[in-house]
Enzyme design. Structure first.
Site, short mmCIF file in Angstrom:
data_model
loop_
_atom_site.label_atom_id
_atom_site.label_comp_id
_atom_site.label_asym_id
_atom_site.label_seq_id
_atom_site.Cartn_x
_atom_site.Cartn_y
_atom_site.Cartn_z
N GLY A 10 0.83 -1.20 0.00
CA GLY A 10 0.00 0.00 0.00
C GLY A 10 0.86 1.24 0.00
O GLY A 10 2.08 1.18 -0.03
N VAL A 11 0.21 2.37 0.08
CA VAL A 11 0.88 3.66 -0.01
C VAL A 11 1.84 3.85 1.17
O VAL A 11 1.63 3.31 2.27
CB VAL A 11 -0.16 4.82 -0.06
N ASN A 13 3.48 5.13 4.37
CA ASN A 13 2.89 5.66 5.60
C ASN A 13 1.40 5.32 5.72
O ASN A 13 0.64 6.05 6.34
CB ASN A 13 3.11 7.18 5.70
N THR A 17 3.21 -1.63 8.15
CA THR A 17 4.06 -2.17 9.21
C THR A 17 3.27 -2.36 10.49
O THR A 17 3.42 -3.39 11.18
CB THR A 17 5.27 -1.24 9.47
N ASP A 36 11.01 -1.99 4.04
CA ASP A 36 11.74 -0.82 4.53
C ASP A 36 13.14 -1.17 5.02
O ASP A 36 14.01 -0.30 5.08
CB ASP A 36 10.97 -0.15 5.67
N PHE A 38 15.25 -2.84 3.51
CA PHE A 38 16.11 -3.12 2.37
C PHE A 38 16.38 -1.89 1.48
O PHE A 38 16.72 -2.04 0.30
CB PHE A 38 15.52 -4.28 1.55
N ASP A 56 10.46 6.21 -3.25
CA ASP A 56 9.27 5.48 -3.67
C ASP A 56 9.41 4.86 -5.05
O ASP A 56 8.47 4.83 -5.84
CB ASP A 56 8.05 6.40 -3.61
N ARG A 108 7.86 -4.02 -14.26
CA ARG A 108 7.79 -2.85 -15.13
C ARG A 108 9.06 -2.03 -15.04
O ARG A 108 9.88 -2.21 -14.16
CB ARG A 108 6.58 -1.99 -14.78
N SER A 149 -10.89 2.18 11.00
CA SER A 149 -9.94 2.30 12.11
C SER A 149 -8.89 1.19 12.03
O SER A 149 -9.12 0.14 11.43
CB SER A 149 -10.66 2.24 13.45
#
Length: 175
Positions: A10-11, A13, A17, A36, A38, A56, A108, A149
Site C-alpha cells: 500500500g501507499v 505511511n 508495518t 523498509d 532493504f 518510492d 515494469r 480504524s
C-alpha cells in the site's frame, strides 16, 4: 511442511508495518519481513529536480537482498523467530512480507514524473499506478478500506488469516 505467505502492500505511511506487527503478535509461528529494511544507503538514492530523495521507486531498494531473505525463510525448516514464543509443531509457519512496492518487483520499468510536491505529486500518484498494475494480477488479493480504524482493519485481516490457516491445516491433515 507447508507455509502460508501474506503480502501487505500500500501507499507509503499507510499502516502496513503496524498491521504486520499486530498480526505477528497474534499469530503463532509468524515472521515479518519488511521492505523498509532493504533501502539502499541514502548516498545511492537519486534526487529529483525538486530535491526530494526518490525512495518510492524500486531502484531505491536492494530487492535482491530482500528476495534472498525471503528465500532463506522459505528454505529454513526452523523458521526461527526473533521472539521467544513457544511454537507448536502443528502450526503452519506464517511469513508476512510488507512493503510499498511488494507486488511490483520485476513487473515494469519506472521513471518518476516531475512532482510538484512530494506526497501529492509523487507518492500518491505512484501508489495509484502500482495499485493499478497489481489489480490485473490473478493472485488472491484483498483490498482494505483505509478509512476504517486500525482496529477494524486488523480484525478483518486477522479473521481472514485465521480462516485461511484453518482451511490449510485441514488440508494438511487429510494429506
Amino acid at each position: 511442511m507447508k507455509t502460508f505467505v501474506i503480502g501487505i502492500s500500500g501507499v507509503t505511511n499507510g499502516g502496513k508495518t503496524t498491521l504486520a506487527k499486530n498480526l505477528q503478535k497474534h499469530l503463532p509461528n509468524c515472521t515479518v519481513i519488511s521492505q523498509d529494511d532493504f533501502f539502499k544507503p541514502e548516498s545511492e538514492i537519486e534526487t529529483d529536480e525538486n530535491g526530494f530523495l526518490q525512495y518510492d521507486v524500486l531502484e531505491a531498494l536492494n530487492m535482491e537482498k530482500m528476495m534472498s531473505a525471503i528465500s532463506c525463510w522459505m528454505e529454513s525448516s526452523k523458521h526461527s523467530l526473533a521472539s521467544a514464543d513457544c511454537r507448536s509443531s502443528e502450526e503452519i509457519p506464517v511469513l508476512i512480507i510488507e512493503g510499498f512496492l511488494l507486488f511490483n518487483y520485476n513487473t515494469r520499468v519506472y521513471e518518476p514524473p516531475d512532482p510538484p510536491g512530494y506526497f501529492d505529486g509523487h507518492v500518491w500518484p505512484m501508489y495509484l499506478k502500482h495499485r493499478q498494475e497489481i489489480q490485473d494480477i490473478t493472485w488472491q488479493i484483498v483490498y482494505l478500506d483505509g478509512t476504517k480504524s486500525e482496529e477494524d482493519v486488523f480484525s478483518q485481516v486477522y479473521e481472514d488469516v485465521i480462516q485461511e490457516l484453518a482451511k490449510r491445516k485441514g488440508l494438511q491433515e487429510t494429506a
